[in-house]
Design an enzyme around this catalytic site. Structure first.
Site, PDB file in Angstrom:
ATOM      1  N   ALA A  27      40.507  46.492  37.903  1.00  0.00           N
ATOM      2  CA  ALA A  27      39.606  46.432  36.817  1.00  0.00           C
ATOM      3  C   ALA A  27      38.278  46.887  37.280  1.00  0.00           C
ATOM      4  O   ALA A  27      37.636  46.245  37.913  1.00  0.00           O
ATOM      5  CB  ALA A  27      39.547  45.053  36.315  1.00  0.00           C
ATOM      6  N   LEU A 397      36.630  37.998  36.150  1.00  0.00           N
ATOM      7  CA  LEU A 397      35.705  38.387  37.213  1.00  0.00           C
ATOM      8  C   LEU A 397      34.589  39.273  36.686  1.00  0.00           C
ATOM      9  O   LEU A 397      33.477  39.261  37.213  1.00  0.00           O
ATOM     10  CB  LEU A 397      36.458  39.114  38.332  1.00  0.00           C
ATOM     11  CG  LEU A 397      37.211  38.253  39.337  1.00  0.00           C
ATOM     12  CD1 LEU A 397      38.054  39.120  40.249  1.00  0.00           C
ATOM     13  CD2 LEU A 397      36.247  37.403  40.159  1.00  0.00           C
ATOM     14  N   HIS A 398      34.885  40.042  35.648  1.00  0.00           N
ATOM     15  CA  HIS A 398      33.889  40.950  35.091  1.00  0.00           C
ATOM     16  C   HIS A 398      32.975  40.272  34.091  1.00  0.00           C
ATOM     17  O   HIS A 398      32.094  40.918  33.523  1.00  0.00           O
ATOM     18  CB  HIS A 398      34.572  42.143  34.426  1.00  0.00           C
ATOM     19  CG  HIS A 398      35.110  43.134  35.405  1.00  0.00           C
ATOM     20  ND1 HIS A 398      36.262  42.925  36.114  1.00  0.00           N
ATOM     21  CD2 HIS A 398      34.641  44.342  35.801  1.00  0.00           C
ATOM     22  CE1 HIS A 398      36.483  43.960  36.905  1.00  0.00           C
ATOM     23  NE2 HIS A 398      35.522  44.825  36.738  1.00  0.00           N
ATOM     24  N   GLY A 399      33.164  38.987  33.862  1.00  0.00           N
ATOM     25  CA  GLY A 399      32.303  38.288  32.927  1.00  0.00           C
ATOM     26  C   GLY A 399      32.703  38.531  31.488  1.00  0.00           C
ATOM     27  O   GLY A 399      33.812  38.968  31.186  1.00  0.00           O
TER      28      GLY A 399
END
Length: 525
Positions: A27, A397-399
Site C-alpha cells: 500500500a 497504517l496509512h491513516g
C-alpha cells in the site's frame, strides 16, 4: 498500494519459499507534488490558429507542441529548482552522517556504538526540522510514547501483539479524533507511518520465539534507528538488525556516487512528468477520450510516487543503508524501493503492486501475512480472510483516507480474481500464463511456455497474446484506480464533481471486470 497474497501449489518447478510467498499488495506511498505553480491551467493554452490539415482526431499537433513548450518554460524550471532546494540538504546531511560514522569507526578501539547512534539521530533531526519545521516537537513526543510502548515486550509475544494493535490503533484514533481537520497532519502521517512500522517490526523481532530474546534497545539506539537520516523523512522501512549492520559504511564512495547520480536524474524526470507533462497531456486529450484522461491523471499520481521512491533511494545510497529481504540491489541504482518499469508495463495486477513499494511488501509479508500464513489444506474462505486482513492493516497504517481504502480493497478484489483465473487457465491449458513472471525454460513447469517454443510455434504466440491481453487489462485497472488518488481531499470540487467522478463516467467498468473474473473462475474450476 498493496500486495497480492495467495498461496497454493507452486506454479513453477523448484520455487523456493520466498517465491511462493511473493504474491502480496503494497500500500502505499507518500505522494507529494513539488514545485507545481498555482493556477496551472493558465499555462496550457492555445491552438486556435492551428491549420486544419494539422488536426489529428480533432486536436492540433501544433497545439500540443505549444502546450508542452509553455509547460517547459512555466512549470518545469520552477519544479526542478524547488526539488533541488528540497533534496540537496537531505543528501548533504546523509553524506555528513556517513562521513562522521566512518571517521569514528576507524578508531583503534570501537568501545561504544552510542556516538554512531547520536550521529544518526542528530542528522535525522536536522532533516525533519527542514522538512516539517516546528511540528518536529510532535514527532518527538510520539517517539517517546513509542519507546514507552516498547516496554510491553517484557510480556513476550503477546506484548508484541499488543504493541502492534496500540501503535496502529493510536494513529488511527489520533487522526480521527484530533487531527482530521488539521492541514499539517497529512505530511506528518507519512513520517509517523514509517515510525510505526519500525516499532512493530522491532517488537516482533525481539520476541520471535515467544519471549524477549534480547535487551530492548537503549534510548540512543532507539532514537538513532527511528530517526536515521536515510529513512526518517521519506522512508522506507528497514529493520533494526539491518540498521545495526549498516552503522559502519562498507561501500566505497565512488560506488555510492555512481549510484546517486541516476537516482537524482530519475527523480527530477519523475517530478517533471508529475507536475508538468502529465497534466498538460490530460488537458489536451480532455475532449477526446475519457480513458486517456484517466491514464494521464493517474500517471501524474504514479510519477509523484516514483519521485518519492527515487529520492528515498538516493538517501539510502548516500547513507550506505541497505534494505531487508531477498531483493537484490541494482548495480545502477542501489537498493530498490520501487520498480517503475514493472508498474508501467505489468505482467499482472499482483506483479505491479508488488513493485509499487518493495520494503512495505517485505514488511507486510513478514509481520502480517506470514503469522497468518494459510496452509495447503486451508479453505478458500480462510485465505480470503487472511488477504483482507493484510489489506486492512495496510490501510490503517496509512491513516484515514477513504480513497486509499477504496483502492486497496479494489486491488485485493481484482488481483485475487486475476490470480485465481490465470492459475486455473494455466493448469487447464498447460500454458505459462499465470500472474507470476516465468522463471525461464529450465524451471517453468508448463509445456506451452514462450521460453521453450520457437517464434513459428502457434503455442508461443497464443501464450504471448494471452499475457499481453492481461497486461493491457492491468494497465486499464492501473489508470482506473490511480485517478482516484489525484488531489488532496475527498470533498466535492467547485464544479460539483466528487472524487469518484471518473469511476462513475467509466461505469465502474473495472469492478465489473473483476466480478467477471471471479465468475469465470468459478465456472471453469
Amino acid at each position: 498500494m498493496d500486495y497480492q497474497y495467495f498461496e497454493e501449489e507452486s506454479d513453477y518447478i523448484d520455487l523456493d519459499e520466498e517465491e511462493e510467498d511473493d504474491d502480496v499488495v503494497t500500500a502505499g506511498s507518500l505522494d507529494h507534488r513539488f514545485g507545481q505553480p498555482n493556477g496551472e491551467e493558465d499555462y496550457y493554452f492555445g491552438g486556435d490558429d492551428v491549420e486544419e490539415e494539422l488536426v489529428v482526431d480533432g486536436h492540433g499537433v501544433l497545439e500540443l507542441a505549444g502546450r508542452l513548450l509553455e509547460s517547459l518554460q512555466s512549470c518545469v524550471q520552477p519544479s526542478v529548482l524547488q526539488v533541488m532546494q528540497y533534496v540537496a540538504p537531505m543528501l548533504l546531511l546523509c553524506l555528513l552522517c556517513r562521513l562522521l560514522c566512518l571517521l569514528y569507526s576507524q578508531r583503534r578501539r570501537l568501545t561504544s556504538l552510542a556516538p554512531l547512534h547520536l550521529f544518526h539521530f542528530a542528522c535525522g533531526l536536522i532533516i525533519l526540522q527542514i522538512t516539517v519545521g516546528y511540528r518536529l516537537l510532535l514527532l518527538l513526543l510520539l517517539a517517546a510514547v513509542g519507546y514507552l510502548l516498547l516496554q510491553l515486550l517484557r510480556l513476550g509475544r503477546r506484548g508484541a501483539q499488543v504493541l502492534a494493535v496500540l501503535t496502529v490503533g493510536s494513529q488511527f484514533l489520533y487522526e480521527l479524533l484530533i487531527w482530521r481537520r488539521r492541514s499539517d497532519w497529512p505530511q506528518l502521517r507519512g513520517i509517523q507511518m514509517v515510525v510505526n512500522m519500525k516499532l512493530i517490526s522491532l517488537g516482533f523481532d525481539l520476541t520471535a520465539s515467544g519471549q524477549l530474546q534480547a535487551r530492548i534497545p537503549g534510548p540512543f539506539a532507539y532514537l538513532g534507528y527511528i530517526y536515521s537520516p536515510a529513512t526518517c523523512a521519506l522512508g522506507p522501512w528497514v529493520s533494526f538488525g539491518c540498521y545495526m549492520d549498516c552503522l559502519v559504511p562498507r561501500n566505497s564512495w565512488l560506488v555510492s556516487l555512481r549510484r546517486l547520480l541516476p537516482n537524482v536524474v530519475i527523480c527530477v524526470l519523475a517530478v517533471t512528468v508529475s507536475n508538468c507533462v502529465a497534466p498538460a497531456l490530460s488537458d489536451f486529450f480532455g475532449d477526446s477520450s475519457h480513458f486517456l484522461v484517466m491514464y494521464w491523471d493517474a500517471l501524474s499520481v504514479r510519477s509523484s510516487h516514483y519521485f518519492v521512491g527515487m529520492m528515498a533511494q538516493a538517501l539510502l545510497v548516500a547513507s550506505d543503508q541497505r534494505l531487508d529481504g531477498a531483493t537484490k540491489e541494482s548495480d545502477m541504482l542501489g537498493p530498490l524501493i520501487s520498480q517503475p518499469w514493472r508498474i508501467e508495463w505489468p505482467r499482472s495486477i499482483s506483479s505491479l503492486v508488488r513493485s509499487w513499494n518493495i520494503p512495505m511488501h517485505e514488511w507486510l509479508k513478514r509481520y502480517i501475512y506470514a503469522p497468518c500464513k494459510p496452509t495447503a489444506s486451508t479453505s478458500r474462505g480462510r485465505i480470503l480472510v487472511v488477504v483482507l486482513s493484510t489489506y486492512l492493516v495496510s490501510s490503517l497504517l496509512h491513516g484515514m483516507d477513504l480513497r486509499i481504502y477504496l483502492v486497496l480493497i479494489s486491488l485485493a478484489f481484482l488481483a485475487e480474481g486475476e490470480s485465481l483465473l490465470r492459475r486455473q487457465l494455466a493448469s487447464l491449458l498447460n500454458a505459462c500464463i499465470t500472474a507470476n513472471l516465468c522463471p525461464g525454460k529450465e524451471r517453468c513447469r508448463y509445456s506451452h511456455c514462450p521460453s521453450k517454443r520457437r517464434l513459428n510455434s502457434l503455442s508461443y504466440w497464443l501464450a504471448r497474446l494471452t499475457n499481453l491481453a492481461f497486461t493491457a487489462l492491468a494497465i486499464f485497472h492501473l489508470a482506473y484506480l490511480g485517478v482516484v488518488l489525484l488531489g488532496d481531499d475527498l470533498e466535492v470540487g467547485e464544479d460539483g464533481d466528487s472524487f469518484l467522478w471518473h469511476w462513475q463516467q467509466a461505469g465502474y467498468l473495472s469492478h465489473y471486470i473483476g466480478l467477471g473474473t471471479f465468475v469465470l473462475y468459478l465456472f471453469i474450476s
